[in-house]
Motif scaffolding. Structure first.
Motif, short mmCIF file in Angstrom:
data_model
loop_
_atom_site.label_atom_id
_atom_site.label_comp_id
_atom_site.label_asym_id
_atom_site.label_seq_id
_atom_site.Cartn_x
_atom_site.Cartn_y
_atom_site.Cartn_z
N GLU A 199 -12.86 9.10 -19.88
CA GLU A 199 -12.43 9.91 -21.03
C GLU A 199 -11.96 11.29 -20.57
N SER A 200 -12.73 11.92 -19.68
CA SER A 200 -12.35 13.24 -19.19
C SER A 200 -11.08 13.17 -18.36
N ARG A 233 -8.58 10.97 -18.56
CA ARG A 233 -7.42 10.76 -19.44
C ARG A 233 -7.09 12.03 -20.23
N SER A 234 -8.11 12.72 -20.68
CA SER A 234 -7.90 13.97 -21.43
C SER A 234 -7.25 15.03 -20.55
N ASP A 235 -7.65 15.07 -19.29
CA ASP A 235 -7.07 16.03 -18.35
C ASP A 235 -5.58 15.75 -18.17
N ALA A 243 -3.68 16.78 -21.31
CA ALA A 243 -3.64 18.24 -21.47
C ALA A 243 -2.63 18.86 -20.50
N LYS A 247 1.02 17.96 -21.78
CA LYS A 247 1.21 17.96 -23.23
C LYS A 247 2.54 18.56 -23.66
N GLU A 296 -1.83 7.35 -22.66
CA GLU A 296 -2.80 6.96 -23.68
C GLU A 296 -3.22 5.50 -23.55
#
Length: 421
Positions: free
Chosen positions: A253-254, A256-258, A261, A264, A276
């Motif tokens: 999760e971290s 993929r979020s990185d 971000a 973006k 995603e």
């Protein structure tokens, strides 16, 4: 004395290419692998026209062509403008004879294994080497000991066991350790059908930004699978071992979020979709070995990443295969091969001298490739807007400047089997 037995440590792409090359020369060999089964580690690799030429010579290409996706060019895009600003073309069949190919590493490995098994040879798995000892009285073999207590002897030992080579750290040059470049790759695969936005590239794309790059490419012959990689500047974990990186990569999760971000502000919709929807992401630190290292000692030689690991630059896999081809070429010309081959010549070299000769032939090209790769990766680290725009502006000129060099290397004139030894 004829070369009666060769031991290959490592059954990766380099080790298997070396084994098939030796088989063609009629040289007996045994190949040992530390893992208990063939490795499935790694995403999709790029094979240049020269790499495909060598795989064709090893009779591996016909099977591989059924698996990999042909690459006519690598296109470079700006994530912000969505425009292509440079391109590295492989679409010159009259000169190259082959295009490039993007293929899953496991498919390449399996194709090499299948060829080796058809030749009647097999890998001995689950064999961790513990030590090498050479006869200080000038004997013609070296002793290899394994952790299970077994021992083998060989007139030549070839270390093809990668950047974390046990052959290098246990015998050839223990002080030469991998160095983290400051960049890591988070990669994964996904079905092409999952991407609903228009795909902006033909075969393979490198999409650049201030915070790293995203690589997206078809990687199977039917275009059903897509390979996705985020190259990013990441601080190493407190535990810098491979286990430490695995722990960090386990937090999907971290990770993929990185990625989302960092990129973006990008305006290419299909890249956001890929980030995603890509399946499990593997986090891989990009390491290197400092140049000018020791590649051989006595009857032991290092090939591939064990000798000259560098930041990936689209040719790294090809360099490992090329090492195998060139070393076999040197053996065929300057070694005491089995008499049945009729290959013994008056200018044959003792194995330690032959290894030195090979290294003298190979080192200049690999040192130059290292400098080029290291420069590219340093410029890929996080930077300001001005630095990014300068890179975008200069890249087409860089590709134009090197075009003549690459055309020569990818063509027949760059074939290492033409090397005067």
């Amino acid at each position: 004395m004829a070369l009666s037995n060769v031991v290959i440590i490592g059954a990766g792409i380099c080790g298997l290419s070396t084994a098939i090359s030796l088989h063609k020369l009629g040289v007996p060999f045994t190949i040992y692998e530390i893992r208990s089964e063939p490795s499935t580690i790694g995403g999709a690799v790029n094979l240049t026209p020269s790499a495909l030429r060598y795989l064709d010579a090893l009779d591996v290409l016909p099977e591989l062509e059924q698996k990999g996706y042909p690459v006519r060019s690598i296109e470079l895009f700006s994530i912000y403008t969505q425009k292509k600003f440079a391109e590295l073309s492989f679409d010159n069949m009259p000169r190259y004879g082959f295009r490039a190919m993007r293929v899953l590493r496991k498919d390449l490995l399996n194709s090499l294994l299948n060829r080796l098994e058809k030749l009647g040879s097999h890998v001995r798995y689950g064999m961790r080497m513990s030590s090498i000892n050479e006869d200080i009285q000038g004997g013609d073999t070296a002793k290899i000991r394994f952790e299970d207590g077994s021992v083998d002897r060989a007139g030549l030992i070839i270390g093809c066991d990668g950047i974390h080579s046990i052959v290098r750290t246990a015998y050839v040059q223990p002080s030469r350790k991998p160095i983290y470049t400051g960049l890591a790759a988070a990669y994964g695969l996904l079905p092409t059908s999952d991407i609903k936005s228009p795909i902006h590239f033909q075969d393979t794309s490198v999409n650049t930004s201030q915070s790293g790059s995203l690589i997206a490419s078809y990687c199977t012959a039917d275009k059903a699978s897509m390979y996705f990689t985020a190259l990013m500047q990441i601080e190493s974990p407190t535990d810098t071992s491979r286990q430490g990186w695995r722990v960090r990569g386990a937090d999907q999760e971290s990770l993929r979020s990185d990625i989302l971000a960092r990129f973006k502000d990008g305006g290419i919709p299909c890249l956001k979709e890929m980030a995603e929807k890509v399946g499990e992401l593997c986090l891989y630190p990009v390491n290197k070995l400092e140049p000018n290292g020791v590649w051989g000692k006595g009857r032991v030689v290092l090939l591939g990443d064990a000798a000259h690991a560098m930041p990936p630059q689209g040719e790294s896999t090809g360099f490992a295969i090329e090492d195998a081809i060139l070393f076999a070429h040197v053996l065929s010309k300057r070694a005491h091969l089995p008499v049945s081959d009729g290959a013994v010549t008056s200018d044959s070299l003792p194995i330690p001298d032959l290894i030195t000769h090979y290294i003298e032939l190979r080192r200049p090209k690999m040192e130059a490739a290292f400098k080029e790769a290291d420069f590219r990766w340093e410029t890929g680290k996080d930077g300001g807007w001005l630095a990014f725009k300068m890179k975008e502006l200069l890249t087409p000129w860089f590709l134009w400047w090197y075009r003549g060099k690459w055309e020569k290397e990818f063509g027949e004139e760059g074939d290492v089997r033409n090397t005067e030894v």
